[in-house]
Design an enzyme around this catalytic site. Structure first.
Site, short mmCIF file in Angstrom:
data_model
loop_
_atom_site.label_atom_id
_atom_site.label_comp_id
_atom_site.label_asym_id
_atom_site.label_seq_id
_atom_site.Cartn_x
_atom_site.Cartn_y
_atom_site.Cartn_z
N TYR A 80 -11.04 -93.38 2.03
CA TYR A 80 -10.56 -92.02 1.71
C TYR A 80 -9.05 -92.05 1.38
CZ TYR A 80 -9.85 -86.97 2.46
OH TYR A 80 -9.53 -85.63 2.32
N LYS A 118 -7.18 -91.00 -2.11
CA LYS A 118 -6.19 -89.91 -2.17
C LYS A 118 -4.82 -90.42 -2.61
CE LYS A 118 -9.03 -86.65 -1.04
NZ LYS A 118 -9.37 -85.59 -2.02
#
Ligand code: NAP
Length: 248
Positions: free
Chosen positions: A156, A160
């Site tokens: 993740y 990002k």
């Protein structure tokens, strides 16, 4: 404030959580909204009805942002319905948390394909139309995890952080065409995504927020609307943290 009157927006992952709040904030400011979703048609329709109740045109669009052809078709359909696309918000995102030691390659791929490649697909589809109309506002949903990292979220965080590089690069490519590209980096926001966290993890996270509370989806939506609005016309390539002071 109706500063987005006459503007047309596409919000990915608009059916729930932060995406839903973004759709409503843009609609409240006068923008027509195409509400993308992955599988939750009922929630997307509910968002559409809520937008229409604010007096704007809105419709729901199913597409998996990890699918390039689906993203191209989605942008085409939005332009066919609205006549143009002024605002693209790349909000769709997922988590598949776990320590890297045991993280499956499929979990890495799913998160990167949705969160990072999904934004790439949508921006690629919107690139030419926005360039030609010499107007565009693109806002990408990053995360403070992309700035600071987080144990158990390597996939993740990478997605990002990648979004930030993508945002800054496209900002430079499109600046001369009056298309701005910015990112919002939320902290810990009260949505289905964070509701899935164990109570202990939520408490630990809360203790790191100087404001002492979770953010609301509307807190993030207002920051997105700032970048989407006329007032931010000379702002591009920026990352705005909406995190109650967490990343300070
Ligand atoms: P959420 O409540 O889990 O909602 C996710 C949304 O994304 C849903 O509308 C879902 O559609 C859609 N979606 C998921 N996979 C998709 C796909 N492959 N194609 C199209 N749509 C897809 O998430 P959230 O908390 O609102 O988060 C929104 C964004 O903010 C994400 O990018 C997330 O990473 C980011 N963010 C959230 C937080 C937080 O604390 N919540 C913090 C930092 C950043 P369906 O309804 O059809 O499933």
């Amino acid at each position: 404030m109706k500063d987005l009157n006459g503007r047309y927006a596409l919000v990915t992952g608009g059916s729930r959580g932060i995406g839903r709040a973004i759709c409503l904030e843009l609609a409240a400011r006068g923008a027509a909204v195409a509400v993308n979703y992955a599988g939750n048609a009922a929630a997307a329709e509910e968002t559409v009805e809520a937008c229409k109740a604010l007096g704007v045109d809105a419709f729901a669009l199913q597409a998996d942002v990890a699918d390039a052809a689906a993203c191209e078709a989605m942008v085409k359909e939005t332009i066919a319905r609205f006549g143009r696309l002024d605002i693209l918000v790349n909000n769709a995102g997922i988590t598949r948390d776990g320590l890297m030691l045991t993280m499956k390659e499929a979990d890495w791929d799913a998160v990167l394909d949705t969160n990072l490649k999904g934004a790439f697909h949508c921006m690629k589809a919107a690139y030419r139309p926005m360039m030609k109309q010499k107007y565009g506002r693109i806002v990408n949903l990053s995360s403070i995890v992309g700035l600071r990292g987080n144990a158990g979220q390597a996939n993740y965080a990478a997605s990002k952080a990648g979004l930030i590089g993508l945002t800054k690069s496209l900002a430079k490519e499109l600046a001369a065409r009056n298309v701005t590209v910015n990112a919002v980096a939320p902290g810990f926001i009260d949505t289905d995504m964070t509701a899935a966290l164990p109570e202990k993890a939520r408490e630990a996270m809360l203790s790191t927020i100087p404001m002492g509370r979770l953010g609301q989806a509307e807190d993030v939506a207002r920051a997105v609307a700032f970048f989407a609005g006329e007032g931010a016309g000379y702002v591009t390539g920026q990352v705005l943290c909406v995190d109650g002071g967490m990343a300070v």
